[in-house]
Design an enzyme around this catalytic site. Structure first.
Site, mmCIF file in Angstrom:
data_model
loop_
_atom_site.group_PDB
_atom_site.id
_atom_site.type_symbol
_atom_site.label_atom_id
_atom_site.label_comp_id
_atom_site.label_asym_id
_atom_site.label_seq_id
_atom_site.Cartn_x
_atom_site.Cartn_y
_atom_site.Cartn_z
ATOM 1 N N GLY A 7 0.615 -1.201 -0.036
ATOM 2 C CA GLY A 7 0.112 0.105 0.140
ATOM 3 C C GLY A 7 0.836 1.144 0.123
ATOM 4 N N ASP A 58 -2.964 -7.631 -4.943
ATOM 5 C CA ASP A 58 -4.071 -7.200 -4.002
ATOM 6 C C ASP A 58 -3.356 -8.226 -2.875
ATOM 7 O OD1 ASP A 58 -6.024 -7.715 -2.096
ATOM 8 O OD2 ASP A 58 -7.680 -7.954 -3.549
ATOM 9 N N VAL A 59 -2.872 -7.730 -1.745
ATOM 10 C CA VAL A 59 -2.192 -8.443 -0.844
ATOM 11 C C VAL A 59 -3.184 -9.412 0.033
ATOM 12 C CG1 VAL A 59 -0.189 -7.066 -0.710
ATOM 13 C CG2 VAL A 59 -1.945 -6.569 0.727
ATOM 14 N N ASN A 85 1.580 -2.513 5.442
ATOM 15 C CA ASN A 85 0.810 -1.266 5.758
ATOM 16 C C ASN A 85 -0.645 -1.067 5.076
ATOM 17 O OD1 ASN A 85 0.852 1.859 5.810
ATOM 18 N ND2 ASN A 85 0.752 1.444 3.806
ATOM 19 N N SER A 137 -2.663 0.372 14.519
ATOM 20 C CA SER A 137 -3.365 1.609 14.986
ATOM 21 C C SER A 137 -3.654 1.688 16.409
ATOM 22 C CB SER A 137 -4.752 1.581 14.002
ATOM 23 O OG SER A 137 -5.793 2.735 14.502
ATOM 24 N N TYR A 150 -12.633 -2.518 12.759
ATOM 25 C CA TYR A 150 -11.429 -2.135 12.286
ATOM 26 C C TYR A 150 -10.228 -2.092 13.648
ATOM 27 C CZ TYR A 150 -7.528 1.506 11.023
ATOM 28 O OH TYR A 150 -6.382 1.944 10.807
ATOM 29 N N ALA A 152 -10.614 -4.439 16.153
ATOM 30 C CA ALA A 152 -10.510 -5.850 16.274
ATOM 31 C C ALA A 152 -9.328 -6.334 15.204
ATOM 32 C CB ALA A 152 -11.754 -6.695 16.090
ATOM 33 N N ILE A 183 -3.728 10.242 11.620
ATOM 34 C CA ILE A 183 -2.652 10.777 10.708
ATOM 35 C C ILE A 183 -3.258 11.182 9.149
ATOM 36 C CG2 ILE A 183 -0.629 9.960 9.286
ATOM 37 C CD1 ILE A 183 -0.144 9.646 12.402
HETATM 38 P P1 NAP Z 1 -4.597 5.351 2.510
HETATM 39 O O1 NAP Z 1 -4.252 6.706 2.459
HETATM 40 O O2 NAP Z 1 -5.999 4.813 2.444
HETATM 41 O O3 NAP Z 1 -3.825 4.288 1.506
HETATM 42 C C1 NAP Z 1 -3.901 2.821 1.410
HETATM 43 C C2 NAP Z 1 -2.968 2.266 0.760
HETATM 44 O O4 NAP Z 1 -3.035 0.853 0.458
HETATM 45 C C3 NAP Z 1 -3.099 2.577 -0.920
HETATM 46 O O5 NAP Z 1 -1.751 2.560 -1.346
HETATM 47 C C4 NAP Z 1 -3.850 1.655 -1.691
HETATM 48 O O6 NAP Z 1 -3.368 1.305 -3.001
HETATM 49 C C5 NAP Z 1 -3.341 0.526 -0.798
HETATM 50 N N1 NAP Z 1 -4.072 -0.758 -0.764
HETATM 51 C C6 NAP Z 1 -5.474 -0.839 -0.495
HETATM 52 N N2 NAP Z 1 -5.969 -1.969 -0.620
HETATM 53 C C7 NAP Z 1 -5.197 -2.965 -1.139
HETATM 54 C C8 NAP Z 1 -4.819 -4.158 -1.331
HETATM 55 N N3 NAP Z 1 -5.856 -5.033 -1.195
HETATM 56 N N4 NAP Z 1 -3.681 -4.611 -1.805
HETATM 57 C C9 NAP Z 1 -2.788 -3.845 -1.805
HETATM 58 N N5 NAP Z 1 -2.616 -2.577 -1.272
HETATM 59 C C10 NAP Z 1 -3.842 -2.049 -1.122
HETATM 60 O O7 NAP Z 1 -4.266 4.586 4.060
HETATM 61 P P2 NAP Z 1 -3.266 5.416 4.959
HETATM 62 O O8 NAP Z 1 -4.123 6.192 5.733
HETATM 63 O O9 NAP Z 1 -1.836 5.478 4.428
HETATM 64 O O10 NAP Z 1 -3.048 3.783 6.132
HETATM 65 C C11 NAP Z 1 -2.175 2.988 6.000
HETATM 66 C C12 NAP Z 1 -2.128 2.030 7.051
HETATM 67 O O11 NAP Z 1 -1.976 2.777 8.076
HETATM 68 C C13 NAP Z 1 -3.226 1.204 7.277
HETATM 69 O O12 NAP Z 1 -2.992 -0.001 7.610
HETATM 70 C C14 NAP Z 1 -4.140 1.924 8.504
HETATM 71 O O13 NAP Z 1 -5.100 1.035 8.973
HETATM 72 C C15 NAP Z 1 -3.131 2.390 9.156
HETATM 73 N N6 NAP Z 1 -3.466 3.772 9.827
HETATM 74 C C16 NAP Z 1 -3.854 4.743 9.229
HETATM 75 C C17 NAP Z 1 -4.090 5.868 10.259
HETATM 76 C C18 NAP Z 1 -4.613 7.391 9.776
HETATM 77 O O14 NAP Z 1 -4.965 8.022 10.463
HETATM 78 N N7 NAP Z 1 -4.477 7.639 8.331
HETATM 79 C C19 NAP Z 1 -4.153 5.864 11.473
HETATM 80 C C20 NAP Z 1 -3.808 4.554 12.081
HETATM 81 C C21 NAP Z 1 -3.370 3.675 11.258
HETATM 82 P P3 NAP Z 1 -4.266 1.965 -4.165
HETATM 83 O O15 NAP Z 1 -3.834 3.546 -3.944
HETATM 84 O O16 NAP Z 1 -3.840 1.292 -5.440
HETATM 85 O O17 NAP Z 1 -5.675 2.064 -4.055
#
Ligand code: NAP
Length: 242
Positions: A7, A58-59, A85, A137, A150, A152, A183
């Site tokens: 991701g 798709d992981v 991630n 998270s 989420y 869980a 974030i």
């Molecule tokens: P994001 O901006 O929504 O980006 C998600 C990324 O994951 C994108 O690169 C997307 O690719 C990719 N993706 C989605 N489904 C996928 C799949 N099936 N296989 C491979 N790649 C896939 O997310 P983010 O905010 O950066 O979050 C990243 C991680 O941090 C997640 O695990 C999330 O739970 C965690 N997190 C985020 C926050 C926050 O506040 N943002 C807080 C705590 C934890 P495409 O662009 O090609 O769709």
């Protein structure tokens, strides 16, 4: 040295890919849909002399994971760091909860992390060295209404981190997690502005984090600077869960 970041076409994964490329790793920029943004990340890596490749997979699908790791290993001959991630959030209160969302969250946020860890650990065994970093998270240990599913999945990631750390320590593989709070990425787009204002009031530091804050910790956990740390979950939330 090679680092795979799932991701990595945007958000936290992109920041981790750029940071690890600056740290000297060849980076594998995995993504699911967005070819354009993934290639832009690779261009940015190349712009400062870094190396890497993009890989669409798709992981949450084990056969796609296996094919990706096979290709990466064929190209680079080693895998040193895995950043799990790629994740999704599907906020829903219990009575509205759908099976579709439940499956989608667990398939990617939990099973995807297992598939990737298994495939990469098999390669790390050969070097008797490796670092797996799971992006968890704060929702994994701090209850936020609407995030039972989420949360869980992230609670599962935390326990997976601790257990795999124990299982893999004897093979030189460290497993740690980062648990971010709010974030600023596209993932927060679904939260209405007035709700965000409410969160800012309860975060002791009264601000959101950014993707680079997470990437800094990931860089540390990937490096030998943290060589005696395994099984830890580092919270990064401006004090939200205190
Ligand atoms: P994001 O901006 O929504 O980006 C998600 C990324 O994951 C994108 O690169 C997307 O690719 C990719 N993706 C989605 N489904 C996928 C799949 N099936 N296989 C491979 N790649 C896939 O997310 P983010 O905010 O950066 O979050 C990243 C991680 O941090 C997640 O695990 C999330 O739970 C965690 N997190 C985020 C926050 C926050 O506040 N943002 C807080 C705590 C934890 P495409 O662009 O090609 O769709």
């Amino acid at each position: 040295m090679v680092a795979i970041i799932t991701g990595a076409s945007r958000g936290i994964g992109k920041a981790c890919a750029l940071r690890l490329a600056r740290d000297g790793y060849k980076v594998v920029i995995n993504y699911a849909n967005n070819d354009k943004t993934a290639n832009e990340v690779l261009e940015e890596v190349k712009s400062f002399g870094g190396e890497g490749m993009v890989y669409k997979a798709d992981v949450s699908k084990p056969e796609e994971v296996k094919a990706m790791i096979k290709e990466v290993y064929k190209a680079y001959g080693e895998i040193d760091v895995l950043v799990n991630n790629a994740g999704i959030v599907r906020d829903q209160y219990l009575l509205m909860l759908s099976e579709e969302n439940l499956d989608a969250c667990f398939n990617l946020n939990v099973k995807g992390y297992f598939y990737m860890s298994q495939a990469c650990a098999l390669k790390m065994f050969k070097k008797k060295k490796g670092a797996i970093i799971n992006i968890s998270s704060v929702s994994g240990h701090f209850a936020l209404p609407g995030q039972s599913v989420y949360g869980a999945t992230k609670g599962a990631v935390n326990q997976m981190t601790r257990t795999l750390a124990k299982e893999l320590a004897g093979y030189g593989i460290r497993v740690n997690a980062v648990a971010p709070g709010f974030i600023e990425t596209e993932m927060l787009n679904h939260i209405p502005e007035d709700k965000k204002e409410e969160y800012l009031k309860v975060i002791p530091m009264h601000k959101l984090g950014n993707a680079e804050d997470v990437a800094n910790v990931v860089s540390f956990l990937a490096s030998d600077e943290s060589k005696y740390i395994t099984g830890e979950i580092i919270t990064l939330d401006g004090g939200l869960s205190l």
